[in-house]
Write a protein that holds these residues in place. Structure first.
Motif, mmCIF file in Angstrom:
data_model
loop_
_atom_site.group_PDB
_atom_site.id
_atom_site.type_symbol
_atom_site.label_atom_id
_atom_site.label_comp_id
_atom_site.label_asym_id
_atom_site.label_seq_id
_atom_site.Cartn_x
_atom_site.Cartn_y
_atom_site.Cartn_z
ATOM 1 N N PHE A 205 0.692 -1.101 -0.101
ATOM 2 C CA PHE A 205 -0.038 -0.111 -0.023
ATOM 3 C C PHE A 205 0.924 1.150 -0.088
ATOM 4 C CE2 PHE A 205 -2.602 -3.152 2.482
ATOM 5 C CZ PHE A 205 -3.375 -3.493 1.262
ATOM 6 N N SER A 208 1.817 1.962 -3.529
ATOM 7 C CA SER A 208 0.596 2.389 -4.262
ATOM 8 C C SER A 208 0.295 3.707 -3.955
ATOM 9 C CB SER A 208 -0.363 1.662 -3.815
ATOM 10 O OG SER A 208 -0.826 0.507 -4.419
ATOM 11 N N LYS A 209 0.499 4.401 -2.709
ATOM 12 C CA LYS A 209 0.184 5.534 -2.329
ATOM 13 C C LYS A 209 1.069 6.650 -2.841
ATOM 14 C CE LYS A 209 -1.138 9.178 0.487
ATOM 15 N NZ LYS A 209 -2.561 9.726 0.046
ATOM 16 N N LYS A 210 2.430 6.143 -2.752
ATOM 17 C CA LYS A 210 3.651 7.273 -3.319
ATOM 18 C C LYS A 210 3.284 7.315 -5.089
ATOM 19 C CE LYS A 210 7.427 6.184 -0.023
ATOM 20 N NZ LYS A 210 8.584 5.516 -0.102
ATOM 21 N N ASN A 213 0.158 9.715 -5.518
ATOM 22 C CA ASN A 213 0.654 10.978 -5.156
ATOM 23 C C ASN A 213 1.573 11.692 -6.451
ATOM 24 O OD1 ASN A 213 -0.499 10.795 -2.720
ATOM 25 N ND2 ASN A 213 1.364 10.625 -1.757
ATOM 26 N N ILE A 319 -6.963 5.477 -2.492
ATOM 27 C CA ILE A 319 -5.563 5.409 -2.369
ATOM 28 C C ILE A 319 -4.926 6.811 -1.937
ATOM 29 C CG2 ILE A 319 -3.418 4.843 -3.203
ATOM 30 C CD1 ILE A 319 -4.867 2.477 -4.855
ATOM 31 N N TYR A 320 -5.541 7.863 -2.899
ATOM 32 C CA TYR A 320 -4.869 9.077 -2.710
ATOM 33 C C TYR A 320 -5.019 10.025 -1.397
ATOM 34 C CZ TYR A 320 -3.921 13.825 -4.128
ATOM 35 O OH TYR A 320 -3.536 15.340 -4.497
ATOM 36 N N ASN A 321 -6.575 9.527 -0.993
ATOM 37 C CA ASN A 321 -6.956 10.357 0.376
ATOM 38 C C ASN A 321 -6.454 9.480 1.394
ATOM 39 O OD1 ASN A 321 -8.070 12.423 -1.083
ATOM 40 N ND2 ASN A 321 -9.645 11.325 -1.776
ATOM 41 N N SER A 322 -5.832 8.414 1.377
ATOM 42 C CA SER A 322 -5.465 7.429 2.697
ATOM 43 C C SER A 322 -4.503 8.275 3.421
ATOM 44 C CB SER A 322 -5.384 6.127 2.114
ATOM 45 O OG SER A 322 -3.914 6.112 1.427
#
Length: 322
Positions: A205, A208-210, A213, A319-322
């Motif tokens: 995760f 994915s987040k990086k 972003n 994913i973006y807002n997590s």
């Protein structure tokens, strides 16, 4: 109707070069495509996985055949692997290879042989496409008919159908075009999204987040994502009341009117009508001839034709807002 491989390949050359077929050639081409329907009947008799997975079968659309024949180093019409196509949507990576092994046990023998595998999961395509393709050969009247089985996870399927939705709305050709997709902002956007979803599926995760972003630091990518958000799914769906699971269906999709109509009937009659409509349809009309064992799974299997990309939007946003 009798046909020869040489005649079919000559018809393929005419299709590739956009030369109109005469009536005899058109009849022969229609028959050649029609007999691939027999493969679906044989498949469902031997493979019973529709309760566990989403399984759909379809005849390749004329538009897709033309695109395939016009690719650089394209094969002859008789050698196209996926005139008959079968798609199996599973839950995770491990199930892909479990189902793959099971298919070989169930299908190989009795006039059916495995031709080769294309593993676009261990080695994804450059544009981000991921799926396992198994190419089989079915012998019918001493002629070999190729068919392709695609096995993919739900997220791999979600990515692929979203690309197709973008193609339908923007009249692009990211899915099957022969140009270098990675020289376009759209191609790069979807390639990066594919990696996001691959990492997410592997429960990485943080990566994915990086990556999400990073995607949203580019105005061009943000614009593509916002365009996807504006696409409204088709609500005017005229379902058949008497449809039985396993019957053949012809979907007539009107992109501009936002409507889908269904026709059912004997497979042979539907293929004939499909061929006629294909020659007469406008650009905004899409046709799909398929068989599905569970009609409730139709929209998830072909969310692209319902213009439904909600799950893709929600996943990237989450994913973006997590």
């Amino acid at each position: 109707m009798e046909y020869t491989i040489s005649k079919i390949n000559k018809i393929g050359v005419k299709i590739k070069e956009s030369i109109a077929l005469n009536s005899d050639e058109q009849e022969m081409f229609n028959y050649f495509r029609k007999i691939h329907e027999l493969i679906f009947e044989k498949f469902y008799k031997k493979v019973n996985l529709s309760d566990k997975y989403t399984i759909v079968t379809r005849l390749k659309r004329m538009e897709s055949i033309i695109n395939k024949l016009q690719r650089p180093n394209s094969s002859k019409l008789s050698r196209i692997d996926d005139i008959a196509g079968i798609r199996i949507i599973v839950n995770n990576f491990n199930e892909i290879y479990e189902v793959s092994e099971l298919l070989e046990k169930l299908l190989i023998g009795n006039n059916c042989q495995l031709k080769y595998n294309k593993d676009y999961i261990k080695s994804p395509k450059k544009d981000g496409y991921r799926s396992l393709h198994k190419i089989f050969t079915f012998n019918y009247e001493n002629k070999n008919l190729n068919f392709e089985i695609q096995i993919r996870t739900k997220l791999q399927h979600l990515w692929s159908t979203t690309v197709e939705i973008y193609d339908l709305i923007e009249y692009k050709n990211l899915k099957s075009g022969s140009f270098n997709k990675l020289k376009t902002w759209e191609g790069l956007f979807f390639k990066r999204c594919s990696k996001v979803m691959e990492n997410f599926e592997k429960e990485d995760f943080i990566s994915s987040k990086k990556l999400v972003n990073k995607i949203f630091t580019f105005k061009k990518y943000i614009k593509i994502f916002e365009r996807l958000k504006t696409i409204k799914s088709i609500k005017n769906i005229n379902l058949l009341k008497d449809y039985k699971d396993g019957d053949s269906l012809l979907l007539i999709i009107d992109i501009e009117k936002g409507s889908i109509n269904f026709l059912d009937g004997e497979p042979e009659n539907l293929v004939t009508y499909y061929n006629i409509l294909e020659q007469e349809s406008e650009k905004n009309i899409k046709l799909l001839l398929l068989t599905i064992k569970n009609i409730k799974k139709l929209q998830s299997a072909y969310s692209n034709y319902f213009l439904n990309n909600n799950e893709f939007i929600e996943l990237i946003d989450t994913i973006y807002n997590s």
